[in-house]
Design a protein around this motif. Structure first.
Motif, PDB file in Angstrom:
ATOM      1  N   MET A  77       0.835  -1.179   0.000  1.00  0.00           N
ATOM      2  CA  MET A  77       0.000   0.000   0.000  1.00  0.00           C
ATOM      3  C   MET A  77       0.883   1.248   0.000  1.00  0.00           C
ATOM      4  SD  MET A  77      -3.071   0.594   2.554  1.00  0.00           S
ATOM      5  CE  MET A  77      -4.051   1.999   2.522  1.00  0.00           C
ATOM      6  N   GLN A  78       0.495   2.206  -0.799  1.00  0.00           N
ATOM      7  CA  GLN A  78       1.273   3.432  -0.938  1.00  0.00           C
ATOM      8  C   GLN A  78       0.982   4.380   0.225  1.00  0.00           C
ATOM      9  OE1 GLN A  78       0.516   5.440  -4.600  1.00  0.00           O
ATOM     10  NE2 GLN A  78       2.570   6.277  -4.675  1.00  0.00           N
ATOM     11  N   PRO A  79       2.034   4.956   0.848  1.00  0.00           N
ATOM     12  CA  PRO A  79       1.790   5.864   1.979  1.00  0.00           C
ATOM     13  C   PRO A  79       1.170   7.178   1.503  1.00  0.00           C
ATOM     14  CG  PRO A  79       4.110   5.822   1.434  1.00  0.00           C
ATOM     15  CD  PRO A  79       3.446   4.777   0.587  1.00  0.00           C
ATOM     16  N   PHE A  80       0.359   7.765   2.375  1.00  0.00           N
ATOM     17  CA  PHE A  80      -0.313   9.021   2.054  1.00  0.00           C
ATOM     18  C   PHE A  80       0.682  10.173   2.147  1.00  0.00           C
ATOM     19  CE2 PHE A  80      -2.460  12.855   3.629  1.00  0.00           C
ATOM     20  CZ  PHE A  80      -3.296  13.097   2.548  1.00  0.00           C
ATOM     21  N   LYS A  81       0.727  11.006   1.113  1.00  0.00           N
ATOM     22  CA  LYS A  81       1.544  12.210   1.121  1.00  0.00           C
ATOM     23  C   LYS A  81       0.640  13.389   0.800  1.00  0.00           C
ATOM     24  CE  LYS A  81       6.088  10.528   0.008  1.00  0.00           C
ATOM     25  NZ  LYS A  81       7.242  10.688  -0.849  1.00  0.00           N
ATOM     26  N   TYR A  82       0.662  14.364   1.679  1.00  0.00           N
ATOM     27  CA  TYR A  82      -0.163  15.544   1.473  1.00  0.00           C
ATOM     28  C   TYR A  82       0.459  16.428   0.406  1.00  0.00           C
ATOM     29  CZ  TYR A  82      -2.328  20.066   2.233  1.00  0.00           C
ATOM     30  OH  TYR A  82      -2.979  21.261   2.040  1.00  0.00           O
TER      31      TYR A  82
END
Length: 122
Positions: free
Chosen positions: A1-6
């Motif tokens: 799963m790809q980490p969330f980046k704002y």
């Protein structure tokens, strides 16, 4: 799963620092040719950008190279700019210059803003 980046928005309310005014022009009364300001339609704060590459291609097709890109907060139903409107920018760099609205589009990255491409009128 790809980490969330704002990713911050490209334009926010703090970038709207230049006042602009939209006008409607009408033909002069009498035998003299020309147009004059009929009335003020809307005043807003805007972010003034240089011409983007896609806008430069549109400008070349229209025969003008003095186009600017303006971002304003979406006025919803209060005012809808179109190509019959003119605008002036209240900044010393644009003193006594009137721009004709050429193209209006919603800002797809941020729904609270609209983007306007305007060309310099002589």
């Amino acid at each position: 799963m790809q980490p969330f980046k704002y990713k911050p928005p490209r334009v926010n309310t703090g970038d709207l620092r230049t006042p602009i005014t939209f006008y409607e022009y009408a033909a002069n009364e009498g035998p003299e040719p020309g147009e004059s300001e009929k009335n003020t339609l809307y005043k807003a704060w805007a972010k003034i950008d240089n011409v983007w590459m896609k806008d430069l291609e549109i400008a070349k097709a229209n025969g003008t190279l003095s186009d600017i890109t303006i971002t304003i907060r979406d006025p919803q139903a209060d005012f809808i700019p179109n190509n019959k409107h003119f605008l002036s920018i209240d900044a010393s760099e644009y003193h006594d210059k009137r721009f004709n609205v050429k193209h209006v589009q919603p800002d797809l990255q941020n729904k609270g803003f609209i983007t306007i491409v305007a060309g310099l009128t002589e």
